[in-house]
Motif scaffolding. Sequence first.
Motif, PDB file in Angstrom:
ATOM      1  N   LEU A   1      31.983  55.168  37.412  1.00 24.78           N
ATOM      2  CA  LEU A   1      30.264  55.055  37.012  1.00 24.78           C
ATOM      3  C   LEU A   1      30.492  54.019  35.914  1.00 24.78           C
ATOM      4  O   LEU A   1      29.160  53.167  35.851  1.00 24.78           O
ATOM      5  N   LYS A   2      31.385  53.857  35.150  1.00 21.06           N
ATOM      6  CA  LYS A   2      31.330  53.074  33.870  1.00 21.06           C
ATOM      7  C   LYS A   2      31.441  51.572  34.437  1.00 21.06           C
ATOM      8  O   LYS A   2      30.703  50.720  33.989  1.00 21.06           O
ATOM      9  N   MET A   3      32.128  51.306  35.295  1.00 21.29           N
ATOM     10  CA  MET A   3      32.239  49.830  35.961  1.00 21.29           C
ATOM     11  C   MET A   3      30.949  49.431  36.737  1.00 21.29           C
ATOM     12  O   MET A   3      30.479  48.435  36.568  1.00 21.29           O
ATOM     13  N   LYS A   4      30.330  50.585  37.511  1.00 17.10           N
ATOM     14  CA  LYS A   4      29.149  50.109  38.265  1.00 17.10           C
ATOM     15  C   LYS A   4      28.053  49.784  37.183  1.00 17.10           C
ATOM     16  O   LYS A   4      27.276  49.225  37.351  1.00 17.10           O
ATOM     17  N   GLY A   5      28.020  50.593  35.989  1.00 12.95           N
ATOM     18  CA  GLY A   5      26.968  50.627  35.005  1.00 12.95           C
ATOM     19  C   GLY A   5      27.190  48.885  34.276  1.00 12.95           C
ATOM     20  O   GLY A   5      26.168  48.299  33.748  1.00 12.95           O
ATOM     21  N   GLU A   6      28.368  48.730  34.011  1.00 11.03           N
ATOM     22  CA  GLU A   6      28.693  47.379  33.314  1.00 11.03           C
ATOM     23  C   GLU A   6      28.199  46.315  34.297  1.00 11.03           C
ATOM     24  O   GLU A   6      27.769  45.320  33.788  1.00 11.03           O
ATOM     25  N   LEU A   7      28.570  46.544  35.572  1.00 11.76           N
ATOM     26  CA  LEU A   7      28.136  45.549  36.634  1.00 11.76           C
ATOM     27  C   LEU A   7      26.488  45.250  36.732  1.00 11.76           C
ATOM     28  O   LEU A   7      26.020  44.093  36.639  1.00 11.76           O
ATOM     29  N   GLU A   8      25.862  46.265  36.578  1.00 13.69           N
ATOM     30  CA  GLU A   8      24.505  46.275  36.492  1.00 13.69           C
ATOM     31  C   GLU A   8      24.095  45.539  35.389  1.00 13.69           C
ATOM     32  O   GLU A   8      22.883  44.880  35.560  1.00 13.69           O
ATOM     33  N   HIS A   9      24.455  45.862  34.287  1.00 15.40           N
ATOM     34  CA  HIS A   9      23.928  45.119  32.850  1.00 15.40           C
ATOM     35  C   HIS A   9      24.396  43.782  32.757  1.00 15.40           C
ATOM     36  O   HIS A   9      23.508  43.041  32.432  1.00 15.40           O
TER      37      HIS A   9
ATOM     38  N   GLN B   1      32.107  40.864  42.181  1.00 17.77           N
ATOM     39  CA  GLN B   1      30.814  40.575  42.312  1.00 17.77           C
ATOM     40  C   GLN B   1      29.936  40.157  41.167  1.00 17.77           C
ATOM     41  O   GLN B   1      29.186  39.386  41.570  1.00 17.77           O
ATOM     42  N   PHE B   2      30.716  40.126  39.897  1.00 22.63           N
ATOM     43  CA  PHE B   2      29.991  39.561  39.034  1.00 22.63           C
ATOM     44  C   PHE B   2      29.839  37.925  39.049  1.00 22.63           C
ATOM     45  O   PHE B   2      29.318  37.254  38.839  1.00 22.63           O
ATOM     46  N   LYS B   3      31.460  37.745  39.384  1.00 20.95           N
ATOM     47  CA  LYS B   3      31.556  35.848  39.586  1.00 20.95           C
ATOM     48  C   LYS B   3      30.654  35.550  40.674  1.00 20.95           C
ATOM     49  O   LYS B   3      30.161  34.317  40.920  1.00 20.95           O
ATOM     50  N   ALA B   4      30.342  36.368  42.001  1.00 20.92           N
ATOM     51  CA  ALA B   4      29.704  35.989  43.210  1.00 20.92           C
ATOM     52  C   ALA B   4      28.383  35.754  42.274  1.00 20.92           C
ATOM     53  O   ALA B   4      27.464  34.728  42.911  1.00 20.92           O
ATOM     54  N   ALA B   5      27.932  36.799  41.635  1.00 20.73           N
ATOM     55  CA  ALA B   5      26.431  36.639  41.305  1.00 20.73           C
ATOM     56  C   ALA B   5      26.180  35.454  40.530  1.00 20.73           C
ATOM     57  O   ALA B   5      25.170  34.640  40.459  1.00 20.73           O
ATOM     58  N   GLU B   6      27.259  35.152  39.195  1.00 18.17           N
ATOM     59  CA  GLU B   6      27.206  34.061  38.645  1.00 18.17           C
ATOM     60  C   GLU B   6      26.945  32.596  39.644  1.00 18.17           C
ATOM     61  O   GLU B   6      26.195  31.777  39.160  1.00 18.17           O
TER      62      GLU B   6
ATOM     63  N   ASP C   1      35.250  45.903  42.109  1.00 22.16           N
ATOM     64  CA  ASP C   1      34.178  46.284  41.951  1.00 22.16           C
ATOM     65  C   ASP C   1      33.084  45.715  41.116  1.00 22.16           C
ATOM     66  O   ASP C   1      32.057  45.724  41.163  1.00 22.16           O
ATOM     67  N   LEU C   2      33.832  44.976  40.122  1.00 21.13           N
ATOM     68  CA  LEU C   2      33.018  44.562  38.945  1.00 21.13           C
ATOM     69  C   LEU C   2      33.258  43.116  38.726  1.00 21.13           C
ATOM     70  O   LEU C   2      32.528  42.194  38.976  1.00 21.13           O
ATOM     71  N   GLU C   3      34.311  42.285  38.588  1.00 21.00           N
ATOM     72  CA  GLU C   3      34.699  40.985  38.518  1.00 21.00           C
ATOM     73  C   GLU C   3      34.451  40.089  39.765  1.00 21.00           C
ATOM     74  O   GLU C   3      33.856  39.268  39.307  1.00 21.00           O
TER      75      GLU C   3
ATOM     76  N   LEU D   1      27.386  33.066  60.214  1.00 22.07           N
ATOM     77  CA  LEU D   1      28.856  31.943  59.986  1.00 22.07           C
ATOM     78  C   LEU D   1      29.644  32.721  58.907  1.00 22.07           C
ATOM     79  O   LEU D   1      29.469  32.902  57.830  1.00 22.07           O
ATOM     80  N   ASN D   2      30.964  33.079  59.552  1.00 18.25           N
ATOM     81  CA  ASN D   2      31.777  33.758  58.709  1.00 18.25           C
ATOM     82  C   ASN D   2      32.809  32.704  57.755  1.00 18.25           C
ATOM     83  O   ASN D   2      33.537  31.823  58.450  1.00 18.25           O
ATOM     84  N   GLN D   3      32.869  32.908  56.513  1.00 23.56           N
ATOM     85  CA  GLN D   3      33.707  31.833  55.580  1.00 23.56           C
ATOM     86  C   GLN D   3      34.833  32.666  54.890  1.00 23.56           C
ATOM     87  O   GLN D   3      34.332  33.657  54.024  1.00 23.56           O
ATOM     88  N   VAL D   4      36.208  32.316  55.392  1.00 26.04           N
ATOM     89  CA  VAL D   4      37.322  33.095  54.642  1.00 26.04           C
ATOM     90  C   VAL D   4      37.368  32.285  53.113  1.00 26.04           C
ATOM     91  O   VAL D   4      37.617  31.239  53.077  1.00 26.04           O
ATOM     92  N   VAL D   5      37.449  33.135  52.150  1.00 26.51           N
ATOM     93  CA  VAL D   5      37.637  32.770  50.724  1.00 26.51           C
ATOM     94  C   VAL D   5      38.619  33.443  50.081  1.00 26.51           C
ATOM     95  O   VAL D   5      38.865  34.672  50.506  1.00 26.51           O
ATOM     96  N   ASP D   6      39.156  33.067  49.167  1.00 25.41           N
ATOM     97  CA  ASP D   6      39.976  33.679  48.180  1.00 25.41           C
ATOM     98  C   ASP D   6      39.287  34.202  46.892  1.00 25.41           C
ATOM     99  O   ASP D   6      38.847  33.372  46.161  1.00 25.41           O
ATOM    100  N   PHE D   7      38.917  35.435  46.844  1.00 20.83           N
ATOM    101  CA  PHE D   7      38.073  35.885  45.766  1.00 20.83           C
ATOM    102  C   PHE D   7      38.586  35.872  44.488  1.00 20.83           C
ATOM    103  O   PHE D   7      37.801  35.922  43.408  1.00 20.83           O
TER     104      PHE D   7
END
Length: 215
Positions: A125-133, A93-98, A89-91, A47-53
């Motif tokens: 690499l910094k933004m990827k590390g920040e997201l992981e944390h 994805q983090f919001k989706a995880a929240e 890459d960061l914001e 099921l595909n849902q179109v969203v405004d990220f």
Amino acid sequence: MTKKAIVIGATGLVGRAIVQQLVNTDYIGKVITLTRRSSPHSSTKVLNQVVDFDQLDNYLSLFDGDFLFSCLGTTVKQAGSINGQRKVDLEYQFKAAELAAKNGVSHYLLVSSTGANGQSNNSYLKMKGELEHRVSQLIFKRISIFQPSLLLGERTQIRLGEKMGCWIMPIICIIPFLRRFRPITGEQVAAKMVSISQREGASREFYRLDEIFIK
């Protein structure tokens, strides 16, 4: 009982492969793909849902399932700036995880990168590390983070730098101490993620390059 998977980044190299592999498993009954533009799939499981990220808070109800596969990613060129890339890459994805954590999704699976480090001088690499944390602080029963190197495969958009790397890196990585940087296909990363989602594991786990290859 079949389970429900949510996939963001479903139109990208790894995300597309994850969706197709989930469709072909028996334990997944429904796959929700959240995309910026319509992205239909031939399977009735999807099921595909179109969203405004930029307004993800408005879509809390869509982050309701058993798994969240987070595969969003872009380049500086596509995003227009480092800040634009950080937003995707960061914001995003983090919001989706929240939102997934708030809805009680039990297993979060993230595509990160080899060398991810929140203190790195390299912006990517910094933004990827920040997201992981940041995602590691969220309340998920289980978090699985995958750190592949250069990804090989057919993309919808050509990335010149990655294209050149696809030609050069397999040759360079014949040298033993450079093997940890060898490329991996999006299909292989997806296969490992789907495989991990089907079995028990630690509450916090990292899969680095050699551990992602499925023998």
